[in-house]
Every structure is written in structure tokens, then in C-alpha cells.
Design a protein around this motif. Structure first.
Motif, short mmCIF file in Angstrom:
data_model
loop_
_atom_site.label_atom_id
_atom_site.label_comp_id
_atom_site.label_asym_id
_atom_site.label_seq_id
_atom_site.Cartn_x
_atom_site.Cartn_y
_atom_site.Cartn_z
N ASN A 30 -12.61 -10.24 -5.53
CA ASN A 30 -13.28 -10.27 -4.28
C ASN A 30 -13.64 -8.73 -3.82
N ALA A 31 -12.64 -7.94 -3.61
CA ALA A 31 -12.78 -6.49 -3.50
C ALA A 31 -13.97 -5.95 -4.36
N TRP A 32 -13.79 -6.17 -5.62
CA TRP A 32 -14.77 -5.62 -6.56
C TRP A 32 -16.14 -5.87 -6.23
N ILE A 33 -16.39 -7.23 -6.02
CA ILE A 33 -17.88 -7.87 -5.55
C ILE A 33 -18.10 -7.15 -4.22
N ASP A 34 -17.19 -6.88 -3.26
CA ASP A 34 -17.68 -6.43 -2.09
C ASP A 34 -18.14 -5.20 -2.23
N ALA A 35 -17.61 -4.19 -3.02
CA ALA A 35 -18.21 -2.98 -3.75
C ALA A 35 -19.62 -3.09 -3.75
N PHE A 36 -20.14 -4.13 -3.90
CA PHE A 36 -21.62 -4.35 -4.45
C PHE A 36 -22.43 -4.80 -3.24
N THR A 37 -21.64 -5.25 -2.16
CA THR A 37 -22.30 -6.07 -1.04
C THR A 37 -22.08 -5.44 0.22
N SER A 38 -21.91 -3.99 0.31
CA SER A 38 -21.31 -3.40 1.52
C SER A 38 -22.03 -2.07 1.54
N THR A 39 -22.43 -1.53 2.76
CA THR A 39 -22.97 -0.13 2.57
C THR A 39 -22.17 0.47 3.51
N ASP A 40 -21.08 0.39 3.89
CA ASP A 40 -20.07 1.02 5.01
C ASP A 40 -19.63 2.14 4.38
N ASP A 41 -19.12 2.26 2.96
CA ASP A 41 -18.27 3.03 2.41
C ASP A 41 -18.70 3.76 1.25
N THR A 42 -18.22 4.84 0.84
CA THR A 42 -18.53 5.61 -0.50
C THR A 42 -18.19 4.82 -1.61
N VAL A 43 -18.45 5.43 -2.76
CA VAL A 43 -17.99 4.75 -3.95
C VAL A 43 -16.44 5.12 -4.05
N GLU A 44 -15.69 6.17 -3.77
CA GLU A 44 -14.42 6.30 -3.78
C GLU A 44 -13.62 5.33 -2.66
N ALA A 45 -14.32 5.22 -1.47
CA ALA A 45 -13.51 4.23 -0.67
C ALA A 45 -13.42 2.85 -1.26
N GLU A 46 -14.60 2.54 -1.75
CA GLU A 46 -14.93 1.11 -2.31
C GLU A 46 -13.69 1.07 -3.59
N GLY A 47 -13.60 2.03 -4.35
CA GLY A 47 -12.66 1.86 -5.52
C GLY A 47 -11.27 1.88 -5.08
N THR A 48 -10.94 2.80 -3.89
CA THR A 48 -9.82 2.69 -3.12
C THR A 48 -9.16 1.06 -2.79
N ALA A 49 -10.29 0.45 -2.25
CA ALA A 49 -10.07 -0.85 -1.52
C ALA A 49 -9.74 -1.70 -2.75
N VAL A 50 -10.45 -1.62 -3.86
CA VAL A 50 -10.27 -2.44 -5.07
C VAL A 50 -8.60 -2.15 -5.53
N GLY A 51 -8.33 -0.75 -5.60
CA GLY A 51 -6.92 -0.43 -5.85
C GLY A 51 -5.81 -0.91 -4.92
N ILE A 52 -6.02 -0.92 -3.84
CA ILE A 52 -5.11 -1.56 -2.97
C ILE A 52 -4.73 -2.84 -3.21
N GLU A 53 -5.79 -3.74 -3.39
CA GLU A 53 -5.86 -4.95 -3.83
C GLU A 53 -5.13 -5.38 -5.32
N LEU A 54 -5.43 -4.33 -6.11
CA LEU A 54 -4.81 -4.57 -7.50
C LEU A 54 -3.38 -4.14 -7.40
N ALA A 55 -3.01 -3.14 -6.79
CA ALA A 55 -1.67 -2.92 -6.32
C ALA A 55 -0.75 -3.95 -5.91
N ASP A 56 -1.35 -4.78 -4.89
CA ASP A 56 -0.72 -5.96 -4.06
C ASP A 56 -0.46 -7.06 -5.35
N CYS A 57 -1.69 -7.31 -5.97
CA CYS A 57 -1.68 -8.58 -7.04
C CYS A 57 -0.42 -7.99 -7.96
#
Length: 642
Positions: free
Chosen positions: A134-161
Motif C-alpha cells: 500500500n505504501a509503495w502504491i501510495d508513492a505513485f498516488t500522492s503529490t505531497d512528499d519528495t521521493v525520499e520521503a515516500e521511500g522512507t514511508a515504504v521503509g517504515i512499513e517494511l521495518a514494521d512488517c
């Protein structure tokens, strides 16, 4: 330098899904036959391989990995078995065996053994992480953050998983190429196969190279498609391979001074200023939404499109239309790029990528510093080149998840090896594959002009070459057939009537989507039934020696309707036989004239009215509605600019 966020499409991730790759064998055992997933060969024998999750950890639990054995189509088998896995990291091998064994013909005289990937969706446990997806897909459907911030969001979910995975007794450090290679060796021992032939393509070529190194006595030969060494900077290679592929396309265009690399770079700037906006289907939810495509996304999409020679042949015309401001021309290409995202297990993909590949990656490309301005001049602000953003997202995700890279042992083997490469591969260039092949003693390298990534899927000559080599590993197969067979003629504006909607019709036909084809189905069904009734009427009246004047004329409408359908079908079949991706940019140039047949059929309904009967009036009125509907559909698909 922070980049403005882009509303990125899932197709960008396909680039990484295609290109990113990731000690001693443990005791393995096979569970009973669990039944083969569909689609598979009807006579396949399936089972489950049980192996340690992490052979470097004595306390590791065991995991289950499905496998299938497809018997040779000609019995008894005379060649050693061929072992294969899915070519892309995070992908399932459910259809690989059938494709390799039957479609490519590798299983004519040898069994084909297919092994799923550890951590994949078919294995137990699976590294499938819905929140990561979901976070990976969100990175392609949001205009609020930078690439780095979007990747960080994916990384947070990956760490939790992964934290939950560890809490359940799992060890994420076991999901590497080295451990996967040991799985292959354990499977050979489990099936009591003395020796077999290894076949790897894309990511799995690295696995099979590791197997050849780990188990030289158990592997008699190695067949590799789209090969890169495990130590290669795949990220840097992706950038250079894209440039080389665009340069080759520029040369093929035949127009002096053509530089498609510069064209793509300029179009990326244009999309940054004026993003493409259009609908795309989320492959996980099936829902449609409008997304934006900016410069980085466009360049990443182009790399994906270049993997297919047929699609590559349409790109010059696409670039021309985009340069003219017709951004709508990109729509069918965007749909193409979005398809593959749903085939990847993103939790497994990112975990293994962080462990195996990230450490070798180069930094994102940046613009060189501008020289100091002369006195009185304004300083020139450097503009960074566009990114292949999925790499950048994965970069940030791996860093945020805190995954420590695994050590990689360089592959070193000397079994007879055939390396196949496409001259137009935008992901792993032919020169890189050739250099990797040169490091293997006695290997043979064969390149195929115009072929893209995964050569065996784009060149029949490559298949013929591979089959000949498998019949006699080590034999010289450099001149088995014409290596230019993958080259598709470039689609020119003079040969096509440009429209971006024809691709949706072809897609609906391929997917048997009756709803989208409802109008032509009703039209041709009506014409066919009418034609049959009309023919029967003529026969009956002829036998009764009645006058046939108006009766014959009353058949003009169904005849012209069926003629229209026949010409359309034959025209598309003929055109796509030489240019398979033609529908992405339009239809044959004469198609607009086919509207004349529909117009004739509509006006010919007047003859039916003149028959005077109530039935004829009903037939004519129904025909008017159906003909007008078909004319409107034809105009929308073919005539209205799109």
C-alpha cells in the motif's frame, strides 16, 4: 537537492521488478504431492521442498517452497533435467514451467523442474506485506512528499512488517540469492537427480550462477538470458543501458541528427512543467483513478517500453506526437506499464533487494556544477537529470528499514555456458552481458539485434539457438539462424491513422471483455442473423420463382456490415503481423475510409422500409438504431482525435 514529488504510476516499479537482483547446503525433504497450480502441464508432478530458513543460523526454523516437475514431452527423456525459476524477483513461477517446457520447446527431450522463490507468495511463510504494498502504491498516488520521503514511508512499513515476521519466529536475513541457490541444490538432492542443466533469466540468472559455483558437480551446463554479474551496479547499469538503447533506436530511425536520448530528456522537462493526467487501474484493488505523470516517471516508463521490440517500434511516432503537444498519445502506453505491478510480492522484493543489491548501487545522477558566471551575468542553476525513481524509492526504503546488506560471494564456474543478450536491452546492456560472459571460461556469447530484455521472449532465433545448444552444450551455435529476427519495422506516420483508443479495443479482445465490446458485438451479431435470414429468403423466393429485385437490395445493409467487420479484422491481423504493437499508436491508414461501408449500410435501410411490411419496418427501425450506435462507436475509436 530535493525534488518535487510526482504522482508516480505503478509502471515505474516494473523497472525495478525486472532489473533488481538480489553457506553450505542444509538437509532438505519433500512433502507429498500438493497438486499443481494452474496453469500447468497436466502431467506435472508437484511437491513442497522443506529447507532451513537461514542455513547460517543453527536455530533457524524451516520453510516450505513449492516445486513442480514437468516430464519431457517425448519419452523417454534423453537429456538431463532443466531447472528454472521465475525471472523477476518477487514473481511467481506458476506459469514458467509450461512456458519453458512447451512454448519454448526446452522440455521436448528433458524434464523441466520449476522452483518457486523463498518468501514468495506461493511459499510458506511468505514475505507478503500488504502495508508495504500500500505504501509503495501510495508513492505513485500522492503529490505531497519528495521521493525520499515516500521511500522512507515504504521503509517504515517494511521495518514494521519484518519486526512482526521476526516476532513470529522468522529470520529475514535468510532471503538472499545465496540461500536461494542452496535451495536449488537441496532440490536436486531431494529429487535424486545426479546432474541437471541450469537456466536463468534476469534476476534468476544470478541465482543459477551462484548454483553453478556452489554445486559444480551437480550442474552440467548453464543457459543464461539477459545476464549481469551479481557484483554489477545494477542501478548504474540501468541508466547506461537506457541511454544505449535510445542511441540504437536513434540509429534505426535513419534520420540524420536524431537523438532520442535528448528527446526523452526534453520531454521529461516538458512533463515536469505540464504533467500527463489520465486513468490507470490499481492492479491490487481493480479501481480506477486519475494519476499524474511527470518527468522522472516518463523516463522510467520509456525504459520499460524499450524492453519489448514491438513496442519499441512505436516509440519514434509517440515521441513525435508528444513533442507536438499531444500528451493523450501516452495513454495506452501508461496502461501497458501499469499491468505488471500486481505480479510482484513487494515485501519479498524489497527485503531481498536490500540484502543483496543495495550495497552495489551508485548514487542518483546529478547535474554537473555550472561554471562561475562572468561579471554581470546571472548564475546558471544546474538541473538534475531525471531519475529512474523506483531505484530512488528503494534506496530510501532500505535505509529506513535498517536492513544490513548480506555478503555476496562472486560467482566463479567453468561449466559450458551460453549467454544470450539483446542489442536493445534497456536494463542489462549487451555489452555488460558480454563482459560478464567473458569472465566465464569457455562460455559462448550470442547477441540478437533489436531484441530487448529477456531475449527468449522476443526472438525466435534466440529460442532456436538455445534449443540447438541444449541438444549439445558447448557446441558453436553462433550461426544457427538470422540474429535480426527480433527487429520490428518502425511505425511511421504515413502507415498509420493516429489514434490512442484502438489499443483499448485490442486489449478488450485479448481479455475477452464483453462489456467494452458490447456495441460491435450487437452490431455484428445483428448483421450475421440478418444475413442468414436474408439468404434463406432469397433461396425460398428463388425456388418459388418470385421477383427478387427489392429482396436482393434489402441485403445491402447486412452485407456491407459484415464486409466492414471482415476488412477491419483482416486489416488489423495483416498490419500487426509485421508491426505487433501498431494499435498503441493507431490503425492502418485506410481505416477511416471504412466508415463509408457503414454509411452505405445505413442508407440502404431505406430499401428495407420500401418493402412495406410491418416486419420490414421493425427491422429497418431496429437497424437504424444499431447502425447509428456502431457509427458513433467507430467515430469515437477511429475518427475523433485522441
Amino acid at each position: 537537492m530535493r525534488r518535487p514529488n510526482r504522482l508516480r504510476l505503478p509502471f515505474v516499479a516494473l523497472v525495478v521488478g525486472v532489473v533488481l537482483a538480489l553457506g553450505a547446503p542444509g538437509v532438505a525433504n519433500a512433502a507429498g504431492d500438493d497438486g499443481c497450480p494452474e496453469p500447468s502441464s497436466g502431467d506435472a508432478e508437484c511437491g513442497v521442498l522443506t529447507v532451513p530458513e537461514n542455513r547460517a543460523n543453527p536455530a533457524s526454523r524451516t520453510i516450505d517452497i513449492p516445486y513442480a516437475v514437468i516430464p519431457a514431452s517425448i519419452q523417454p527423456a534423453t537429456g538431463t533435467p532443466l531447472v528454472v525459476m521465475a525471472s523477476g524477483l518477487g514473481q511467481s513461477a506458476v506459469s514458467v514451467g509450461q512456458h519453458v517446457s512447451r512454448d519454448l520447446g526446452f522440455g521436448a527431450r528433458r524434464d523441466v523442474v520449476v522452483l518457486e522463490q523463498r518468501g514468495g507468495s506461493a511459499s510458506t511463510p511468505s514475505l507478503d506485506c500488504p502495508a508495504v504494498t500500500n505504501a509503495w502504491i501510495d508513492a505513485f498516488t500522492s503529490t505531497d512528499d519528495t521521493v525520499e520521503a515516500e521511500g522512507t514511508a515504504v521503509g517504515i512499513e517494511l521495518a514494521d512488517c519484518l519486526a512482526e515476521f521476526i516476532e513470529a519466529g522468522g529470520d529475514p536475513n535468510g532471503y538472499t540469492i545465496a540461500q536461494t541457490a542452496a535451495d536449488v541444490v537441496d532440490l536436486r538432492n531431494t529429487l535424486q537427480i545426479p546432474t541437471w542443466t541450469l537456466f536463468g533469466s534476469g534476476w534468476s540468472s544470478q541465482v543459477m550462477s551462484a548454483v553453478a559455483t556452489l554445486d559444480p558437480a551437480g550442474s552440467d551446463a548453464v543457459l543464461i538470458d539477459s545476464f549481469s554479474s551479481g557484483a554489477t551496479d545494477i542501478k548504474g547499469e540501468a541508466y547506461s543501458a537506457l541511454r544505449a538503447s535510445l542511441d540504437e533506436l536513434s540509429t534505426r530511425s535513419g534520420a540524420q541528427g536524431t537523438d532520442y536520448a535528448a528527446t526523452v530528456a526534453q520531454l521529461a522537462v516538458d512533463f515536469d512543467d505540464d504533467p500527463f493526467s489520465g486513468p490507470v487501474t490499481n492492479p491490487f484493488t481493480g479501481n480506477q483513478r486519475f494519476v499524474e505523470l511527470e518527468g522522472d516517471d516518463f523516463v522510467s516508463l520509456v525504459q520499460v517500453l524499450l524492453t519489448d521490440p514491438a513496442v519499441t517500434s512505436t516509440l519514434p511516432l509517440l515521441f513525435d506526437r508528444l513533442e507536438a503537444g499531444d500528451t493523450g498519445a501516452l495513454t495506452p502506453f501508461v496502461v501497458l506499464g501499469a499491468d505488471a505491478i500486481g505480479t510482484i510480492n513487494w515485501g519479498q522484493f524489497l527485503t531481498s533487494t536490500c540484502l543483496d543489491q543495495k550495497a552495489n548501487w551508485s548514487a542518483d545522477p546529478v547535474a554537473p556544477e555550472s561554471p562561475a558566471p562572468a561579471e554581470g551575468e546571472e548564475p546558471v542553476v544546474p538541473v538534475d537529470p531525471p531519475l529512474l525513481v523506483a531505484f530512488s524509492l528503494a534506496d530510501a526504503a532500505c535505509g529506513q528499514a535498517g536492513i544490513t546488506p548480506a555478503g555476496r560471494t562472486a560467482a566463479s564456474f567453468s561449466q559450458p555456458t551460453l549467454v544470450l543478450a539483446g542489442s536493445n536491452d534497456p536494463i542489462t546492456s549487451a555489452s555488460t552481458a558480454q563482459a560478464a560472459a567473458a569472465s566465464i571460461p569457455g562460455s559462448q556469447f550470442v547477441s540478437f539485434t533489436g531484441a530487448g530484455h529477456q531475449v527468449l521472449d522476443t526472438s525466435s532465433c534466440a529460442v532456436e539457438t538455445a534449443v540447438a545448444w541444449l541438444d549439445s552444450p558447448g557446441a558453436d551455435v553462433s550461426a544457427v539462424c538470422d540474429h535480426d529476427d527480433a527487429t520490428t519495422p518502425i511505425v511511421t506516420s504515413s502507415s498509420v491513422h493516429e489514434t490512442s483508443r484502438a489499443a483499448s479495443v485490442v486489449r478488450a479482445v485479448d481479455e475477452v471483455n464483453w462489456f467494452e465490446l458490447l456495441i460491435p458485438i450487437i452490431f455484428f451479431g445483428f448483421c450475421a442473423l440478418w444475413f442468414v435470414g436474408w439468404a434463406i429468403m432469397l433461396v425460398v423466393r428463388g425456388v418459388q420463382r418470385e421477383r427478387l429485385g427489392l429482396s436482393i437490395a434489402s441485403g445491402i445493409s447486412p452485407v456491407t456490415g459484415l464486409a466492414f467487420g471482415g476488412v477491419v479484422a483482416l486489416g488489423m491481423v495483416s498490419a500487426t503481423s509485421t508491426q505487433p504493437a501498431l494499435a498503441l499508436v493507431g490503425v492502418p491508414s485506410y481505416f477511416p475510409l471504412l466508415g463509408i461501408l457503414l454509411a452505405i449500410g445505413l442508407f440502404a435501410l431505406i430499401v428495407v422500409w420500401k418493402l412495406g411490411s410491418r416486419g420490414a419496418a421493425l427491422l429497418a427501425s431496429t437497424g437504424v438504431v444499431i447502425w447509428l450506435g456502431m457509427l458513433a462507436w467507430f467515430a469515437w475509436i477511429v475518427l475523433v482525435p485522441s
